[in-house]
Design a protein around this motif. Structure first.
Motif, PDB file in Angstrom:
ATOM      1  N   LEU A 356      -2.750 -80.581  83.072  1.00 38.96           N
ATOM      2  CA  LEU A 356      -1.841 -80.236  84.159  1.00 38.96           C
ATOM      3  C   LEU A 356      -0.491 -80.903  84.010  1.00 38.96           C
ATOM      4  O   LEU A 356       0.452 -80.569  84.720  1.00 38.96           O
ATOM      5  N   GLY A 357      -0.434 -81.852  83.097  1.00 37.80           N
ATOM      6  CA  GLY A 357       0.719 -82.749  83.027  1.00 37.80           C
ATOM      7  C   GLY A 357       2.067 -82.090  83.306  1.00 37.80           C
ATOM      8  O   GLY A 357       2.391 -81.022  82.787  1.00 37.80           O
ATOM      9  N   GLY A 358       2.838 -82.746  84.130  1.00 36.90           N
ATOM     10  CA  GLY A 358       4.209 -82.319  84.384  1.00 36.90           C
ATOM     11  C   GLY A 358       4.322 -80.944  84.984  1.00 36.90           C
ATOM     12  O   GLY A 358       5.295 -80.213  84.721  1.00 36.90           O
ATOM     13  N   LEU A 359       3.395 -80.618  85.796  1.00 39.12           N
ATOM     14  CA  LEU A 359       3.388 -79.268  86.368  1.00 39.12           C
ATOM     15  C   LEU A 359       4.639 -79.027  87.213  1.00 39.12           C
ATOM     16  O   LEU A 359       5.130 -77.907  87.320  1.00 39.12           O
ATOM     17  N   ARG A 360       5.181 -80.100  87.785  1.00 39.29           N
ATOM     18  CA  ARG A 360       6.291 -79.921  88.726  1.00 39.29           C
ATOM     19  C   ARG A 360       7.497 -79.277  88.058  1.00 39.29           C
ATOM     20  O   ARG A 360       8.323 -78.650  88.695  1.00 39.29           O
ATOM     21  N   ARG A 361       7.626 -79.441  86.747  1.00 39.74           N
ATOM     22  CA  ARG A 361       8.806 -78.891  86.098  1.00 39.74           C
ATOM     23  C   ARG A 361       8.722 -77.372  85.999  1.00 39.74           C
ATOM     24  O   ARG A 361       9.739 -76.691  86.065  1.00 39.74           O
ATOM     25  N   VAL A 362       7.520 -76.838  85.817  1.00 38.57           N
ATOM     26  CA  VAL A 362       7.409 -75.378  85.661  1.00 38.57           C
ATOM     27  C   VAL A 362       6.955 -74.700  86.942  1.00 38.57           C
ATOM     28  O   VAL A 362       7.303 -73.545  87.196  1.00 38.57           O
ATOM     29  N   MET A 363       6.127 -75.374  87.719  1.00 41.79           N
ATOM     30  CA  MET A 363       5.630 -74.754  88.955  1.00 41.79           C
ATOM     31  C   MET A 363       5.869 -75.718  90.109  1.00 41.79           C
ATOM     32  O   MET A 363       4.924 -76.292  90.649  1.00 41.79           O
ATOM     33  N   PRO A 364       7.116 -75.869  90.515  1.00 40.46           N
ATOM     34  CA  PRO A 364       7.422 -76.923  91.488  1.00 40.46           C
ATOM     35  C   PRO A 364       6.682 -76.730  92.824  1.00 40.46           C
ATOM     36  O   PRO A 364       6.176 -77.698  93.386  1.00 40.46           O
ATOM     37  N   VAL A 365       6.631 -75.504  93.305  1.00 40.70           N
ATOM     38  CA  VAL A 365       5.998 -75.298  94.620  1.00 40.70           C
ATOM     39  C   VAL A 365       4.515 -75.615  94.539  1.00 40.70           C
ATOM     40  O   VAL A 365       3.954 -76.329  95.374  1.00 40.70           O
ATOM     41  N   THR A 366       3.870 -75.089  93.523  1.00 39.50           N
ATOM     42  CA  THR A 366       2.449 -75.350  93.345  1.00 39.50           C
ATOM     43  C   THR A 366       2.193 -76.843  93.245  1.00 39.50           C
ATOM     44  O   THR A 366       1.269 -77.375  93.875  1.00 39.50           O
ATOM     45  N   ILE A 427      -5.051 -86.240  90.493  1.00 44.39           N
ATOM     46  CA  ILE A 427      -4.554 -84.877  90.633  1.00 44.39           C
ATOM     47  C   ILE A 427      -3.046 -84.911  90.914  1.00 44.39           C
ATOM     48  O   ILE A 427      -2.260 -84.179  90.307  1.00 44.39           O
ATOM     49  N   PHE A 428      -2.679 -85.802  91.814  1.00 45.01           N
ATOM     50  CA  PHE A 428      -1.282 -85.950  92.188  1.00 45.01           C
ATOM     51  C   PHE A 428      -0.446 -86.302  90.958  1.00 45.01           C
ATOM     52  O   PHE A 428       0.577 -85.690  90.666  1.00 45.01           O
ATOM     53  N   TYR A 429      -0.946 -87.251  90.221  1.00 46.50           N
ATOM     54  CA  TYR A 429      -0.262 -87.718  89.024  1.00 46.50           C
ATOM     55  C   TYR A 429      -0.159 -86.576  88.009  1.00 46.50           C
ATOM     56  O   TYR A 429       0.878 -86.341  87.408  1.00 46.50           O
ATOM     57  N   GLY A 430      -1.290 -85.872  87.859  1.00 46.89           N
ATOM     58  CA  GLY A 430      -1.306 -84.765  86.902  1.00 46.89           C
ATOM     59  C   GLY A 430      -0.238 -83.743  87.241  1.00 46.89           C
ATOM     60  O   GLY A 430       0.399 -83.162  86.361  1.00 46.89           O
ATOM     61  N   ALA A 431      -0.036 -83.542  88.553  1.00 45.16           N
ATOM     62  CA  ALA A 431       0.910 -82.518  88.954  1.00 45.16           C
ATOM     63  C   ALA A 431       2.355 -82.971  88.784  1.00 45.16           C
ATOM     64  O   ALA A 431       3.230 -82.193  88.428  1.00 45.16           O
ATOM     65  N   PHE A 432       2.581 -84.253  89.000  1.00 46.12           N
ATOM     66  CA  PHE A 432       3.978 -84.681  89.085  1.00 46.12           C
ATOM     67  C   PHE A 432       4.461 -85.489  87.908  1.00 46.12           C
ATOM     68  O   PHE A 432       5.634 -85.442  87.576  1.00 46.12           O
ATOM     69  N   ALA A 433       3.572 -86.228  87.303  1.00 49.80           N
ATOM     70  CA  ALA A 433       4.043 -87.141  86.272  1.00 49.80           C
ATOM     71  C   ALA A 433       3.653 -86.639  84.894  1.00 49.80           C
ATOM     72  O   ALA A 433       3.088 -85.561  84.745  1.00 49.80           O
ATOM     73  N   GLY A 434       3.966 -87.400  83.933  1.00 53.72           N
ATOM     74  CA  GLY A 434       3.559 -87.098  82.581  1.00 53.72           C
ATOM     75  C   GLY A 434       4.397 -85.999  81.952  1.00 53.72           C
ATOM     76  O   GLY A 434       5.181 -85.324  82.628  1.00 53.72           O
ATOM     77  N   PRO A 435       4.216 -85.840  80.688  1.00 51.59           N
ATOM     78  CA  PRO A 435       4.978 -84.802  79.983  1.00 51.59           C
ATOM     79  C   PRO A 435       4.453 -83.415  80.338  1.00 51.59           C
ATOM     80  O   PRO A 435       3.270 -83.250  80.629  1.00 51.59           O
ATOM     81  N   THR A 436       5.323 -82.460  80.327  1.00 51.41           N
ATOM     82  CA  THR A 436       4.902 -81.102  80.620  1.00 51.41           C
ATOM     83  C   THR A 436       4.187 -80.539  79.411  1.00 51.41           C
ATOM     84  O   THR A 436       4.750 -80.466  78.325  1.00 51.41           O
ATOM     85  N   THR A 437       2.934 -80.175  79.612  1.00 50.22           N
ATOM     86  CA  THR A 437       2.169 -79.702  78.457  1.00 50.22           C
ATOM     87  C   THR A 437       2.309 -78.196  78.266  1.00 50.22           C
ATOM     88  O   THR A 437       2.217 -77.692  77.153  1.00 50.22           O
ATOM     89  N   GLN A 438       2.517 -77.460  79.335  1.00 52.79           N
ATOM     90  CA  GLN A 438       2.560 -76.000  79.193  1.00 52.79           C
ATOM     91  C   GLN A 438       3.901 -75.507  79.739  1.00 52.79           C
ATOM     92  O   GLN A 438       4.066 -75.333  80.926  1.00 52.79           O
ATOM     93  N   ARG A 439       4.801 -75.229  78.817  1.00 55.61           N
ATOM     94  CA  ARG A 439       6.155 -74.915  79.236  1.00 55.61           C
ATOM     95  C   ARG A 439       6.331 -73.457  79.618  1.00 55.61           C
ATOM     96  O   ARG A 439       7.305 -73.071  80.243  1.00 55.61           O
ATOM     97  N   LYS A 440       5.417 -72.620  79.207  1.00 53.95           N
ATOM     98  CA  LYS A 440       5.630 -71.190  79.432  1.00 53.95           C
ATOM     99  C   LYS A 440       5.178 -70.722  80.814  1.00 53.95           C
ATOM    100  O   LYS A 440       5.260 -69.546  81.135  1.00 53.95           O
TER     101      LYS A 440
END
Lengths: 927, 508
Positions: A356-366, A427-440
């Motif tokens: 999930l890493g860095g989900l906020r960059r691609v799916m901010p609302v989610t 879960i929170f961390y997975g969504a917001f922190a870390g490198p974005t693993t799935q950019r598409k």
């Protein structure tokens, strides 16, 4: 009335759902969601009433004879759960359209979801024990069908879920029955109104245990928790609705519903708290191990439900308030998280939390929504999850009993909540922190997100304005504790022990989160030796094995195996009877005359030889010998006509048996020794018991009244001195006519049934073993027959005529004549059909007997014998029409014997029928 | 000597049915072959309907008639009415001719050797077996007499009258005839064995009481001392005979083979009606005649009830043939009824009456569905062939699912109400351990019924799976009645429960 309307509206919606779905496809969820909201609004019109302390009730007769009624009732507790059922239901239905694929059919899903909502609503409204159980089982069934609908992999989990929860359902049924017995009614209002009636009955502990079993199976508590993570094979909306927000809360509802009765029972408190807290910690630890988002959420649900159950166990108003609030809070954040898990799964194609890493960059609302819900779950202010936990801590500290129990419970909860924080924060961390693993990836449409956004936002908004829930929570507490309650919920409780505990929780959680690598290693090092699902599967396969083992004897084709069981049962019965040494009188007659023992010895020898022989012909001969000996014994005991009948029947049996013997192999099949020993043991035991029973039960009665009457009056009434014969032809003449008619039918039936058998063809195919001249072989028997037959016929006639006075009569005479026919027939090798025609004998005999009976009408009634005297020379012979009746009997019996010789003596059709391929019992055996 | 008076109106239902059986035999002899089937079906249905009307008109009658040998009272009339209704539906299944392309489910001539030329010719000529109707009428008559029999001899006669036609009917299957004949042979031999036990026991009890009438046996129970051995041996042996008919463990061994081998229509008829009649007779014998020594026979029936429930269900689990599975399930259901039986009170009687009626409809329906799932060799009874049936024929599978849920005792089906009343009665009668076993066993039972549902709905259909035959209106109507009764008795059981309660009083 409104309650019935609400339920009916849901039924109607369910019925309409397939039609809507076949027209709108997956979008059918929207109109259904609207329907849910409308129904919810309808129910909400009564909410103010209920919150003011009123109730809405409906009571229709349903099964008056067993006192069961269709009784619905809306109070605060019901309102709380009903709002979850309809509110979350509407959200889920609005979520479905975007989640579901466009290609498949969804009629079934929508219908089942609506039906489930109906049964769940019925469950929380039911006010009759039986009705409660009915809805309880319906929710189980709906859950089963919804899980099982997910495809091939779902079959096993669905079955496991069903068995566990339906088993719990039976516990509920048992509890309901016991409750209704101890309270005298199934009306829950009456039961609730006076808890003392139930609590003081001796059944109370049993009822409590059964209710707890029902609740913990439904709410997936240890050791029955395994079905819930399994059930995650269901599609995500189902998981969100049933296995997070509503169905699994059924157990919670049940426990809260019965709190008024049991809350003050020590056992109730102890059991619920132990199970609840254990499950909370273990479930949270399991959740921390999971990488799959849905599995994590499932274990999290298990854990959170444990938390609520522990609170219910505390049984104080504060604890119940906390339980109610947490139920609400949990529904909010868990439904959100499930829906988001579904969205992420759909968009990212994976539910692995590590991706999930860095989900906020691609799916901010989610990501934001996920964060909101996870924070609420972790219990961080200002979310509603924080408030409910605060409430819980203060309630737990006031656990009844010694002070240390409160602290122990609170600290256990801190441990569980710390773990919850840890995975929530992951879960929170997975969504917001870390490198974005799935950019598409990109944000899904708002319509997909909105249903998840609403509860996520509510978790925050209600956390800030938690006071609006005060009336509902107070009312719930009043319903569950039967005390006045004025809950004052607020975000800030001031400094105190709860706040310290909350801080401790967050510190523990952070420590677990930051030390996640060592924690993971530690968790993964220990594998559970036996999972619940494994234990379940072992039990199932074990019982199937057991079943096929027990069922083995019944699959046997041999009659012996079937007879053995009843015989053994009878032996046990007889042996028990004898072992009880019944008190019996001495037999009136001496039982030990010397010659009896001689007969017994001979019989024993004959029977032993019979058992040991290997050829069929010897066996038949020995069987005949046994029969002869018994006949002889009858004679010694003073029963000449019985003896005569016995002897003749033996002779004819041997003759007929020999005819049949030609079609069987000459020797018996070899029997394995163990089996032989077993059957011998059974036989000896049966014989011993039968002999003992005969000795104990027989021969101790005087002559019956009927016997006395016949012996005294037979001569006078009928003119005959042979009582047996007079009974046959006179006193019970109609019975005899009936019996010989049966015999006649049997004879004709034999002719008809075996008509298909071919003409005699007994020459063996193998000419080497055949006698060279069969006819030549038969010279002696044929000659003997010429001598024997006239003599036998004469004896037969003599027996027939003297029957009325001395032992003899039509039946015995016919048996003798049958012997004559046999003697005549056998030497002819059966090539010739008998000279006598069986049908004519039978018809003639029957006609004669009936005509004689009709003749009796001349003297007033059917079958009344006519008497007369015939003077021949000086001698006067008394004649009676009984004789002609007896002649009829004679003819019929003879006809029967002839037909047996005729038909059984012939060969079979050329070849035996081909064995049907289906004969092998394909339908047997274990799987 | 005054000729005994016979209460003809009270016996009229039985007279009608037996009469129809006799007339049916004459029809066989004199009516041309072409019309025979229609005439027999009409005759049978008319007789059953007329008898039912008379049973309804007799409602509330309480007399002991036929010189003390027949009691017409609440339980007798309730059971007679139920037998008539169930037999009426069974006749629908017997009359089905579309599945076998013009033939019915029975061998054209039972006496033709299986596989012989004669049989082939008869099949080719589409010869119809119509003797089943008089035979089943006689069996129905026996089943009506059995629960009404008020002395040991009448009871034995009824036992034989109901059994003998059934033995024959079992051997008449059109397909797999050797299996069918083996079943009939087994049923006959073991049944004769059991009847022998019954009559043997009856003679012992007569020896004890000096009378065959139940009321007098009851009176003798307290009066005679010193011959309890005779009495108890007799009771035990009669129990063996009756428990055999019910199919209770350890006298159940015939059930699976016979249920499997018999033509399924006959299995349905037999499973529904025989159990009903046998329980009726058993209640009358044990409650009216032997109620005074209940403490002596209750332990025996406790053991039998537990063994029956447990063995029935556990063995059912391992079955892979649908008919054998239903057979073992019927054994287990006998065990459930026995739990109430040991309670010996009016509640128990009412519960048993209701259960028997509810179970009858479910069983009829379930077996009728089995007749429709077919492949080239006839009925496809192996469970694996039922996989994915829900995809092929959703309606049929759903109906069968309904019957299975009812057998499992799931709420809103008749099975649930039945189980509830039976267990409640048992509990109030003090049979708590039986109830516990019953509830536990029910859980296991639910599992295996559901297994079949899972198989039908959630498994992929086998590639060469069976087809679902399209039946004529006969079978369709029969199954529909069964399904409707199952739901109605589950949702609105009130009227029938009331009726059972009103009927639950034996006249003495």
């Amino acid at each position: 009335m409104i309650l019935a309307v609400v339920l009916l509206a849901l039924v109607v919606t369910a019925v309409a759902a397939p039609a809507i779905a076949s027209r709108l496809g997956r979008n059918a969820g929207y109109p259904l969601a609207v329907a849910f909201l409308l129904i919810g609004a309808l129910l909400a019109t009564r909410a103010p009433d209920v919150l003011d302390g009123g109730t809405v009730s409906l009571n229709w007769e349903w099964m008056p004879s067993i006192g069961v009624s269709f009784h619905l009732h809306l109070d605060g507790l019901s309102l709380l759960f009903a709002s979850l059922v309809l509110g979350v239901g509407a959200l889920i239905l609005a979520y479905c359209p975007r989640y579901l694929g466009t290609s498949e059919q969804h009629q079934r899903l929508y219908m089942l979801l609506t039906l489930f909502a109906m049964s769940m609503l019925g469950l929380v409204l039911a006010r009759d024990l039986v009705l409660l159980f009915v809805f309880w089982e319906l929710t189980t069934l709906a859950s089963f069908l919804l899980i099982g609908g997910a495809g091939r992999t779902a079959v096993q989990p669905a079955a496991r879920a069903l068995v566990v929860t339906a088993g719990g359902g039976l516990a509920l049924l048992a509890a309901a029955v016991l409750l209704s017995i101890s309270a005298g009614t199934t009306n829950m209002s009456v039961i609730m109104a006076d808890p003392s009636v139930v609590i003081e009955s001796p059944l109370a502990p049993a009822i409590a245990v059964l209710l707890i079993i029902a609740a913990i199976t439904k709410s997936a508590q240890l050791p029955f928790h395994f079905w819930l993570p399994d059930a995650m094979v269901a599609i995500t909306p189902v998981s969100a609705y049933l296995h997070a927000a509503t169905l699994v809360k059924g157990g919670i509802y049940l426990l809260m519903r019965f709190s008024p009765t049991f809350a003050h029972m020590t056992m109730w408190t102890v059991v619920l708290m132990v199970i609840g807290l254990t499950t909370m910690i273990v479930g949270a630890a399991f959740a921390l191990k999971q990488h799959d988002l849905k599995s994590l959420l499932a274990y999290s649900t298990v854990s959170q439900l444990g938390f609520i159950i522990a609170l219910i166990g505390v049984g104080t108003p504060g604890a119940l308030a906390a339980a109610a609030l947490h139920t609400f809070a949990h529904a909010m954040f868990k439904a959100t998280l499930f829906m988001l898990a579904g969205i992420i799964d759909r968009e990212a194609g994976s539910r692995d939390i590590r991706e999930l890493g860095g989900l906020r960059r691609v799916m901010p609302v989610t990501a934001t929504l996920t964060g909101l819900a996870a924070t609420s779950m972790a219990g961080i202010p200002p979310f509603i999850g924080f408030i409910s936990k605060e409430e819980a801590y203060s309630a737990l500290l006031e656990t009844p009993g010694p002070a240390w129990t409160g602290w122990l419970a609170a600290l256990a909860t801190v441990a569980g909540a710390g773990l919850t924080f840890a995975y929530g924060f992951r879960i929170f961390y997975g969504a917001f922190a870390g490198p974005t693993t799935q950019r598409k990836l990109y944000e899904p449409s708002m319509t997909f997100l909105l249903p998840a956004a609403i509860p996520a936002a509510l978790g925050l908004v209600l956390g800030l304005t938690v006071g609006v829930l005060d009336p509902l929570i107070s009312r719930t507490v009043e319903d569950t504790m039967l005390t006045e309650s004025h809950a004052k919920l607020s975000l800030w409780h001031g400094f105190g022990s709860p706040l310290v505990l909350s801080a401790l929780t967050i510190i523990t959680g952070m420590a677990l989160f930051f030390g996640r690598y060592p924690v993971d290693r530690a968790l993964h090092r220990h594998r559970v030796p036996l999972t619940g699902a494994d234990a379940f599967n072992h039990t199932v396969s074990g019982s199937i094995q057991l079943g096929s083992w027990i069922g083995l004897p019944a699959r046997s084709h041999a009659i012996g195996a079937h007879i053995a069981w009843p015989l053994a049962a009878l032996l046990v019965l007889g042996a028990t009877g004898i072992a009880m040494r019944p008190d019996v009188a001495e037999p009136p007659l001496s039982t030990t005359r010397p010659h009896d023992w001689a007969v017994v010895a001979l019989l024993a020898i004959a029977i032993l030889a019979l058992c040991l022989t290997t050829t069929r012909i010897t066996a038949i001969v020995l069987l005949g010998a046994v029969g002869f000996l018994v006949g002889f014994w009858f004679l010694l005991a003073g029963a000449p006509d019985l003896a005569l009948t016995q002897l003749l029947v033996e002779i004819l049996t041997v003759v007929v048996a020999v005819l049949v013997l030609r079609r069987l192999p000459p020797t018996f099949r070899r029997i394995r020794r163990p089996r032989a020993i077993l059957t011998a043991a059974i036989a000896v035991a049966a014989g011993t018991v039968a002999a003992a029973a005969t000795f104990l039960l027989a021969g101790r009665r005087d002559r019956s009244a009927a016997a006395d009457y016949l012996i005294h009056n037979a001569k006078k009434d009928s003119g005959g001195s042979n009582v047996v014969n007079t009974v046959l032809v006179d006193f019970r003449g109609l019975d005899t006519l009936g019996e010989v008619t049966v015999l006649a039918i049997a004879g004709i039936g034999l002719m008809a049934l075996l008509r298909g058998t071919a003409e005699p063809n007994i020459l063996p195919a193998d000419s080497a073993t055949a006698p060279p001249d069969r006819l030549g072989n038969m010279v002696i028997p044929r000659f003997a027959a010429r001598v024997l037959v006239p003599m036998t016929v004469a004896i037969s006639a003599y027996l027939l005529f003297r029957g009325h006075y001395e032992p003899g009569g039509g039946f015995i005479a016919a048996l003798v004549a049958g012997v004559a026919v046999a003697v005549l027939q056998l030497p002819h090798g059966l090539d010739h059909p008998p000279r006598l025609r069986a049908p004519y004998l039978i018809y003639g005999g029957l006609a004669l007997a009936v005509l004689t009976g009709i003749g009796g009408l001349a003297d007033g009634s059917f079958l009344r014998p006519l008497h007369g005297h015939l003077g021949i020379g000086g001698a006067e012979i008394s004649m009676t029409s009984s004789l002609s009746f007896d002649l009829g009997v004679f003819l019929i019996v003879l006809g029967m014997a002839v037909s047996a010789f005729d038909r059984l003596g012939r060969g079979t059709t050329g070849e035996l029928p081909a064995r049907e391929p289906e004969l092998a019992r394909n339908g047997q055996g274990g799987s | 000597m005054i000729a005994p008076s016979i209460e003809y109106s009270a016996l009229l239902p039985m007279i009608i049915v037996f009469g129809a059986g006799v007339v049916g035999v004459l029809v066989e002899a004199f009516v041309p072959r072409r019309f025979r089937h229609a005439v027999q079906v009409i005759l049978a249905l008319a007789a059953l309907a007329a008898a039912f009307v008379q049973v309804v008109r007799l409602g509330g009658t309480e007399i002991i008639g036929a010189v003390g040998s027949v009691a017409i009272d609440g339980p007798a009339l309730f059971l007679q009415g139920t037998v008539l209704v169930l037999a009426f539906i069974s006749m629908f299944f017997f009359a089905e001719r579309r599945i076998e392309a013009g033939g019915n489910a029975f061998a054209p001539a039972a006496s033709s050797l299986p596989g012989s030329e004669e049989e082939r010719v008869l099949v080719q000529q589409r010869a119809l077996q119509t003797e089943i109707y008089p035979l089943s009428m006689l069996a129905v008559g026996g089943m009506m007499l059995f629960p009404a029999a008020n002395d040991l001899l009448a009871m034995f006669v009824a036992l034989e009258v109901l059994s003998l036609p059934l033995y024959i009917l079992c051997g008449m299957a059109r397909r797999r005839r050797l299996l069918s004949q083996e079943a009939a042979m087994k049923y006959f031999l073991l049944g004769a064995f059991a009847s022998g036990f019954f009559i043997f026991g009856a003679s012992f009890v007569y020896g004890f009481a000096g009378s065959l009438e139940f009321a007098e046996i009851d009176a003798a129970l307290g009066a005679r001392v010193g011959q309890e051995g005779l009495l108890l041996a007799g009771v035990g042996m009669m129990a063996v005979g009756l428990l055999f008919k019910i199919g209770a463990v350890p006298f159940h061994a015939w059930t699976p083979d016979v249920y499997q081998g018999a033509p399924t229509q006959v299995t349905a008829f037999m499973a529904a009606c025989t159990k009903l009649a046998a329980f009726g007779a058993m209640m009358r014998l044990f409650y009216v005649g032997l109620g005074g020594i209940r403490t002596d026979w209750q332990p025996m029936l406790w053991a039998v009830a537990i063994a029956t429930m447990v063995v029935g269900i556990v063995v059912a689990l391992s079955q892979t043939d649908i008919k054998r599975m239903l057979a073992y399930s019927s054994i287990a259901h006998g065990g459930f009824i026995l739990t109430a039986f040991v309670a010996v009170d009016e509640l128990a009687i009412a519960a048993i009456l209701f259960y028997l009626a509810a179970y009858g409809f479910v069983t009829l329906g379930a077996f009728a569905v089995v007749t429709l799932v077919r492949d080239a060799g006839g009925e496809a009874t192996h469970l694996s062939k039922w996989a994915g049936l829900g995809r092929r024929s959703p309606l049929l599978a759903a109906t069968f699912g309904l019957f299975l849920l009812a057998l499992a005792g799931i709420p809103l089906t008749s099975g649930f109400v039945g189980k509830l009343t039976v267990f409640t009665a048992a509990f109030q009668g003090g049979a708590m351990p039986l109830v516990i076993v019953g509830v536990l066993v029910s859980a296991v039972a639910a599992f295996f019924y559901v297994r079949v549902i899972v198989l039908m709905f959630f498994s992929d259909p086998a590639p060469e799976g069976p087809t679902v035959a399209v039946p004529s209106v006969w079978t369709t109507a029969g199954i529909a009645v069964g399904a409707v009764a199952t739901i109605v008795l589950g949702v609105l059981p009130g009227p029938l429960l009331d009726l059972a309660e009103q009927a639950a009083l034996f006249i003495r």
